[in-house]
Write a protein that holds these residues in place. Structure first.
Motif, PDB file in Angstrom:
ATOM      1  N   GLY A 196     -13.145  18.635  67.682  1.00 31.13           N
ATOM      2  CA  GLY A 196     -13.034  17.194  67.841  1.00 31.13           C
ATOM      3  C   GLY A 196     -13.781  16.448  66.759  1.00 31.13           C
ATOM      4  O   GLY A 196     -14.154  17.014  65.722  1.00 31.13           O
ATOM      5  N   ARG A 197     -13.997  15.182  67.034  1.00 36.40           N
ATOM      6  CA  ARG A 197     -14.666  14.315  66.062  1.00 36.40           C
ATOM      7  C   ARG A 197     -16.082  14.035  66.533  1.00 36.40           C
ATOM      8  O   ARG A 197     -16.310  13.674  67.685  1.00 36.40           O
ATOM      9  CB  ARG A 197     -13.901  12.998  65.905  1.00 36.40           C
ATOM     10  N   ALA A 198     -17.033  14.215  65.610  1.00 41.20           N
ATOM     11  CA  ALA A 198     -18.427  13.955  65.931  1.00 41.20           C
ATOM     12  C   ALA A 198     -18.691  12.455  65.922  1.00 41.20           C
ATOM     13  O   ALA A 198     -18.195  11.722  65.055  1.00 41.20           O
ATOM     14  CB  ALA A 198     -19.343  14.648  64.924  1.00 41.20           C
ATOM     15  N   GLY A 199     -19.468  12.024  66.904  1.00 42.12           N
ATOM     16  CA  GLY A 199     -19.832  10.615  66.986  1.00 42.12           C
ATOM     17  C   GLY A 199     -21.149  10.342  66.288  1.00 42.12           C
ATOM     18  O   GLY A 199     -21.496  10.973  65.282  1.00 42.12           O
ATOM     19  N   LEU A 200     -21.892   9.396  66.820  1.00 42.74           N
ATOM     20  CA  LEU A 200     -23.182   9.017  66.245  1.00 42.74           C
ATOM     21  C   LEU A 200     -24.175  10.169  66.378  1.00 42.74           C
ATOM     22  O   LEU A 200     -24.270  10.806  67.420  1.00 42.74           O
ATOM     23  CB  LEU A 200     -23.714   7.774  66.956  1.00 42.74           C
ATOM     24  N   VAL A 201     -24.948  10.419  65.303  1.00 46.88           N
ATOM     25  CA  VAL A 201     -26.000  11.436  65.303  1.00 46.88           C
ATOM     26  C   VAL A 201     -27.337  10.709  65.259  1.00 46.88           C
ATOM     27  O   VAL A 201     -27.786  10.269  64.200  1.00 46.88           O
ATOM     28  CB  VAL A 201     -25.858  12.394  64.103  1.00 46.88           C
ATOM     29  N   PRO A 202     -27.997  10.558  66.411  1.00 44.54           N
ATOM     30  CA  PRO A 202     -29.221   9.753  66.452  1.00 44.54           C
ATOM     31  C   PRO A 202     -30.483  10.503  66.064  1.00 44.54           C
ATOM     32  O   PRO A 202     -31.586   9.943  66.157  1.00 44.54           O
ATOM     33  CB  PRO A 202     -29.281   9.314  67.920  1.00 44.54           C
ATOM     34  N   VAL A 203     -30.392  11.774  65.654  1.00 41.49           N
ATOM     35  CA  VAL A 203     -31.570  12.576  65.318  1.00 41.49           C
ATOM     36  C   VAL A 203     -31.451  13.064  63.880  1.00 41.49           C
ATOM     37  O   VAL A 203     -30.375  13.017  63.263  1.00 41.49           O
ATOM     38  CB  VAL A 203     -31.711  13.764  66.279  1.00 41.49           C
ATOM     39  N   SER A 204     -32.562  13.558  63.362  1.00 40.18           N
ATOM     40  CA  SER A 204     -32.604  14.103  62.009  1.00 40.18           C
ATOM     41  C   SER A 204     -33.602  15.240  61.987  1.00 40.18           C
ATOM     42  O   SER A 204     -34.270  15.538  62.994  1.00 40.18           O
ATOM     43  CB  SER A 204     -32.991  13.026  60.995  1.00 40.18           C
TER      44      SER A 204
END
Length: 403
Positions: A196-204
């Motif tokens: 699928g499609r990845a959404g927002l990535v709030p971590v690093s």
């Protein structure tokens, strides 16, 4: 003399009356005329036979699909919030926001030093216990020889055998500990559960994540895509029959005019909503171009059944009255009122009963029609349109061209 005087007074009175009548204005005299003279029967009857100009439509007989229209919402068939199963620190992020990923693709790597050490420790313990087992097995073999020579008792041999069995169980426990340590180590590699499609990535990298709390990313499947909508209870039987036959055809049209999509009915809920009298349903659509987006509104159109050999007329021909629905037909140049029953309406068409295919029904001008009135058919609209396209005004289209 007296008689002559009476005649003279009478003559003067008649003359005075005549003079008063002559002095009246024409408007006053006209107003004094009886109203019934202006509304004579001859004047009323002068326009009673005037024909009414109308346009007609020949009733058709054809199969008419029964369409169910509703507003639906685009929903993903699979959408997963990816979370860590252990509390740790992110070592590396392997994806970007909005990236399409495959099932099993590596997304995040956590700090795995502790788990790697635990695996190594478990393996060392297994090696130690393996060596102990080998020594115990050698002791057991020696004790068997000594028992055969009557140098030791049977009890000593049984003790040696028990030591071997205990170490075998210890090795099994050590192997289980290694497997558990490897499972914990695998949690440090977070992979995509589905494509699928990845959404927002709030971590690093360097972010601390809590076990089963912190959402790292949401993976949403976009192809195929689902559309959720509601079916009226009266169409539940048709929907279930279509579902058994492989799913009825469903069309979804984006509200912003982004196009229409063909799909099939996949699911009908097992409960009727008592408040709305509807049943939840879902259809599946191919979405290779990713035009259907989760949360978008669409207009859903589904063919639930087909009316065979229906008599179809324009809805504009129907007249709703206190006694029901009627249409005017043109027969022998006169208007005939016929009661009809509306079976189904779709767009500009209506399936009715009460008339036959081929009957000429009045469409335009029906507001001036009464039963028995003579009718004159108006020129067809396409001719007017053709005249306008040719640059000829519609009002002058019927006039002959100048030589």
């Amino acid at each position: 003399m007296k008689t002559a005087h009476v005649f003279l007074n009478l003559a003067c009175s008649v003359a005075a009356i005549g003079l008063w009548g002559c002095s009246q204005k024409p408007e006053t005299a006209a107003a004094a005329a009886p109203a019934s003279a202006a509304a004579s029967p001859a004047g009323a009857a002068s326009g009673a036979g005037a024909p009414v100009t109308v346009t007609t439509f020949k009733a058709l007989q054809r199969d008419l699909p029964v369409l169910l229209k509703a507003t639906g919402t685009v929903t993903a068939l699979t959408s997963v919030d990816v979370k860590s199963q252990v509390t740790s620190v992110i070592a590396k992020v392997h994806i970007e926001e909005g990236q399409f990923v495959k099932a099993g693709q590596l997304l995040f790597t956590l700090d795995s030093r502790t788990d790697e050490a635990n695996v190594a420790k478990a393996k060392a313990q297994l090696a130690k216990d393996t060596a102990s087992l080998a020594d115990a097995q050698r002791q057991l073999a020696r004790n068997k020889e000594l028992l055969a020579q009557n140098f030791i008792s049977q009890g000593a041999l049984d003790t040696a055998r028990t030591g071997v069995d205990a170490l075998v169980a210890t090795l099994a426990a050590d192997q289980a500990a290694i497997d558990a340590a490897k499972v914990a180590l695998s949690f440090d590699r977070i992979t995509a559960p589905n494509a699928g499609r990845a959404g927002l990535v709030p971590v690093s990298a360097g972010s601390v994540v809590q076990a089963n709390v912190t959402t790292l990313v949401t993976i949403t499947q976009l192809d195929p895509m689902g559309v959720a909508f509601s079916l009226p209870q009266r169409n539940l039987g048709d929907a279930l029959s279509a579902l058994k036959g492989g799913g009825a055809a469903v069309t979804a049209t984006l509200a912003d005019g982004g196009g229409a999509f063909k799909g099939r009915l996949q699911f009908v809920d097992n409960l009727v909503d008592a408040s709305s009298g509807s049943v939840k349903a879902k259809a599946v659509f191919d979405n290779k171009e990713n035009k259907l987006w989760p949360g978008a509104f669409v207009e859903v159109s589904q063919t639930v059944s087909i009316i065979k050999d229906a008599v179809v007329v324009p809805q504009a021909a129907l007249i709703q009255g206190a006694r029901g629905t009627v249409v005017y037909t043109l027969e022998d140049g006169k208007a005939v009122s016929k009661p009809v029953q509306l079976l189904y309406s779709q767009g500009l068409d209506a399936a009715v009963s009460g008339i036959q295919a081929g009957d000429l029904v009045v469409v335009d001008g029906k507001q001036n029609v009464r039963p028995g009135v003579r009718l004159v058919e108006r020129a067809a609209e396409p001719k007017k349109a053709a005249s306008a396209a040719a640059g000829v005004p519609a009002a002058d289209a019927s006039k002959p061209a100048a030589p």
